[in-house]
Design a protein around this motif. Structure first.
Motif, PDB file in Angstrom:
ATOM      1  N   ILE A 153     -10.019  -4.341   2.554  1.00  0.00           N
ATOM      2  CA  ILE A 153     -11.367  -3.861   2.266  1.00  0.00           C
ATOM      3  C   ILE A 153     -12.370  -4.505   3.218  1.00  0.00           C
ATOM      4  O   ILE A 153     -13.251  -3.838   3.767  1.00  0.00           O
ATOM      5  CB  ILE A 153     -11.750  -4.165   0.804  1.00  0.00           C
ATOM      6  CG1 ILE A 153     -10.703  -3.578  -0.159  1.00  0.00           C
ATOM      7  CG2 ILE A 153     -13.139  -3.627   0.509  1.00  0.00           C
ATOM      8  CD1 ILE A 153     -10.429  -2.103   0.031  1.00  0.00           C
TER       9      ILE A 153
ATOM     10  N   SER B 273      -7.854  -7.559  -0.584  1.00  0.00           N
ATOM     11  CA  SER B 273      -9.251  -7.792  -0.208  1.00  0.00           C
ATOM     12  C   SER B 273      -9.424  -7.859   1.302  1.00  0.00           C
ATOM     13  O   SER B 273     -10.481  -7.491   1.830  1.00  0.00           O
ATOM     14  CB  SER B 273      -9.764  -9.079  -0.862  1.00  0.00           C
ATOM     15  OG  SER B 273      -8.967 -10.196  -0.476  1.00  0.00           O
TER      16      SER B 273
ATOM     17  N   GLY C  53     -14.163  -1.742  -3.678  1.00  0.00           N
ATOM     18  CA  GLY C  53     -14.005  -0.825  -2.563  1.00  0.00           C
ATOM     19  C   GLY C  53     -14.895   0.382  -2.794  1.00  0.00           C
ATOM     20  O   GLY C  53     -15.468   0.538  -3.874  1.00  0.00           O
TER      21      GLY C  53
ATOM     22  N   ARG D  42     -11.707   2.834  -5.817  1.00  0.00           N
ATOM     23  CA  ARG D  42     -10.768   1.895  -6.444  1.00  0.00           C
ATOM     24  C   ARG D  42      -9.834   2.707  -7.327  1.00  0.00           C
ATOM     25  O   ARG D  42     -10.259   3.335  -8.292  1.00  0.00           O
ATOM     26  CB  ARG D  42     -11.516   0.853  -7.266  1.00  0.00           C
ATOM     27  CG  ARG D  42     -12.435  -0.033  -6.431  1.00  0.00           C
ATOM     28  CD  ARG D  42     -13.428  -0.798  -7.297  1.00  0.00           C
ATOM     29  NE  ARG D  42     -12.753  -1.662  -8.253  1.00  0.00           N
ATOM     30  CZ  ARG D  42     -13.369  -2.231  -9.285  1.00  0.00           C
ATOM     31  NH1 ARG D  42     -14.656  -2.003  -9.500  1.00  0.00           N
ATOM     32  NH2 ARG D  42     -12.710  -3.006 -10.105  1.00  0.00           N
TER      33      ARG D  42
ATOM     34  N   HIS E 111      -9.376   0.796  -2.139  1.00  0.00           N
ATOM     35  CA  HIS E 111      -8.480  -0.233  -2.668  1.00  0.00           C
ATOM     36  C   HIS E 111      -7.524   0.400  -3.656  1.00  0.00           C
ATOM     37  O   HIS E 111      -7.951   0.964  -4.671  1.00  0.00           O
ATOM     38  CB  HIS E 111      -9.253  -1.357  -3.362  1.00  0.00           C
ATOM     39  CG  HIS E 111      -8.340  -2.400  -3.934  1.00  0.00           C
ATOM     40  ND1 HIS E 111      -8.290  -2.681  -5.285  1.00  0.00           N
ATOM     41  CD2 HIS E 111      -7.410  -3.183  -3.342  1.00  0.00           C
ATOM     42  CE1 HIS E 111      -7.373  -3.622  -5.486  1.00  0.00           C
ATOM     43  NE2 HIS E 111      -6.834  -3.938  -4.332  1.00  0.00           N
TER      44      HIS E 111
ATOM     45  N   THR F  62       0.826  -1.200   0.000  1.00  0.00           N
ATOM     46  CA  THR F  62       0.000   0.000   0.000  1.00  0.00           C
ATOM     47  C   THR F  62       0.863   1.254   0.000  1.00  0.00           C
ATOM     48  O   THR F  62       0.784   2.069  -0.916  1.00  0.00           O
ATOM     49  CB  THR F  62      -0.936   0.006   1.224  1.00  0.00           C
ATOM     50  OG1 THR F  62      -1.791  -1.150   1.163  1.00  0.00           O
ATOM     51  CG2 THR F  62      -1.791   1.265   1.260  1.00  0.00           C
TER      52      THR F  62
ATOM     53  N   GLU G 194      -4.839  -0.517  -6.254  1.00  0.00           N
ATOM     54  CA  GLU G 194      -4.441  -1.710  -7.018  1.00  0.00           C
ATOM     55  C   GLU G 194      -3.024  -1.531  -7.546  1.00  0.00           C
ATOM     56  O   GLU G 194      -2.807  -0.877  -8.567  1.00  0.00           O
ATOM     57  CB  GLU G 194      -5.423  -1.947  -8.169  1.00  0.00           C
ATOM     58  CG  GLU G 194      -5.107  -3.189  -8.998  1.00  0.00           C
ATOM     59  CD  GLU G 194      -5.014  -4.439  -8.153  1.00  0.00           C
ATOM     60  OE1 GLU G 194      -3.889  -4.767  -7.701  1.00  0.00           O
ATOM     61  OE2 GLU G 194      -6.057  -5.077  -7.936  1.00  0.00           O
TER      62      GLU G 194
ATOM     63  N   ASP H 163      -4.175  -2.512  -0.122  1.00  0.00           N
ATOM     64  CA  ASP H 163      -4.005  -3.067  -1.464  1.00  0.00           C
ATOM     65  C   ASP H 163      -4.662  -4.422  -1.644  1.00  0.00           C
ATOM     66  O   ASP H 163      -4.622  -4.980  -2.743  1.00  0.00           O
ATOM     67  CB  ASP H 163      -2.505  -3.204  -1.786  1.00  0.00           C
ATOM     68  CG  ASP H 163      -1.842  -4.281  -0.944  1.00  0.00           C
ATOM     69  OD1 ASP H 163      -1.936  -4.204   0.301  1.00  0.00           O
ATOM     70  OD2 ASP H 163      -1.227  -5.202  -1.521  1.00  0.00           O
TER      71      ASP H 163
END
Length: 208
Positions: A170, A167, A197, A200, A182, A14, A184, A165
């Motif tokens: 979230i 699941s 999220g 995103r 989130h 992240t 990515e 970053d």
């Protein structure tokens, strides 16, 4: 985006990441100890948590999670890990946040603290927690709520957000009643799935 009363953040994947050469070398040594080779894909899946629960993934591959983590942590050198860790270019948005900021990470304390020190980002966070079996693991809301309590925003109607970053981040945000961002970092094709999220993005720069 709407302003929040506080922010919570994940760390690995992240705000920071580790050079692939370090990851590959660690998995080579862990594989030697377990008598099993890890492909680049398997190492990537476990390191980045691409399929969610790492323990569940290990069991699917026929690997005992406790045996794996014992070997994995034995093979990680905190100082080398710190030196091989880099800050994402967009991570410095945290220094512009004029609200309480907390860190909730699965990175273990003996690894996390040298990374924060080496990158000189410890003072970015007003509270931080490295998850353990005692605190619970994201997506369990308990570690998130613990940091919220440390920040003094746990039970007074403050509106907060958690950015991560994976699941699990979230899920932890939503389970704790927070909005979720989130970011990515790896791409949907490499991840093999889409993570939803409230926001995103591919970079925190997209939020502001």
């Amino acid at each position: 985006m709407d302003p929040y009363d506080f922010w919570l953040l994940d760390l690995d994947g992240t705000l920071v990441d580790v050079e692939w050469s370090y990851t590959r070398e660690v998995f080579d040594r862990v594989g030697d100890r377990l008598g099993r080779e890890f492909s680049d894909r398997e190492a990537d899946v476990l390191w980045s948590g691409l399929t969610g629960s790492r323990d569940r993934q290990l069991r699917q591959w026929g690997i005992d999670p406790q045996e794996f983590w014992d070997a994995f942590h034995d093979e990680e050198d905190p100082l080398v890990r710190a030196e091989q860790t880099y800050l994402h270019d967009d991570a410095d948005f945290v220094t512009d946040l004029d609200v309480p900021v907390g860190l909730v990470t699965h990175c273990q304390e003996f690894l996390c603290e040298p990374v924060l020190e080496y990158l000189d980002i410890r003072d970015w966070f007003d509270a931080r927690l490295c998850c353990t079996e005692q605190t619970g693991w994201k997506p369990d809301p308990e570690p998130v709520q613990c940091v919220m309590d440390d920040l003094g925003v746990g039970h007074n109607g403050h509106r907060g957000v958690l950015a991560g970053d994976g699941s699990n981040d979230i899920g932890a945000a939503w389970n704790a009643g927070l909005d979720a961002i989130h970011v990515e970092r790896v791409g949907h094709e490499r991840r093999g799935q889409c993570v939803r999220g409230d926001y995103r993005v591919q970079s925190f720069d997209d939020l502001f």
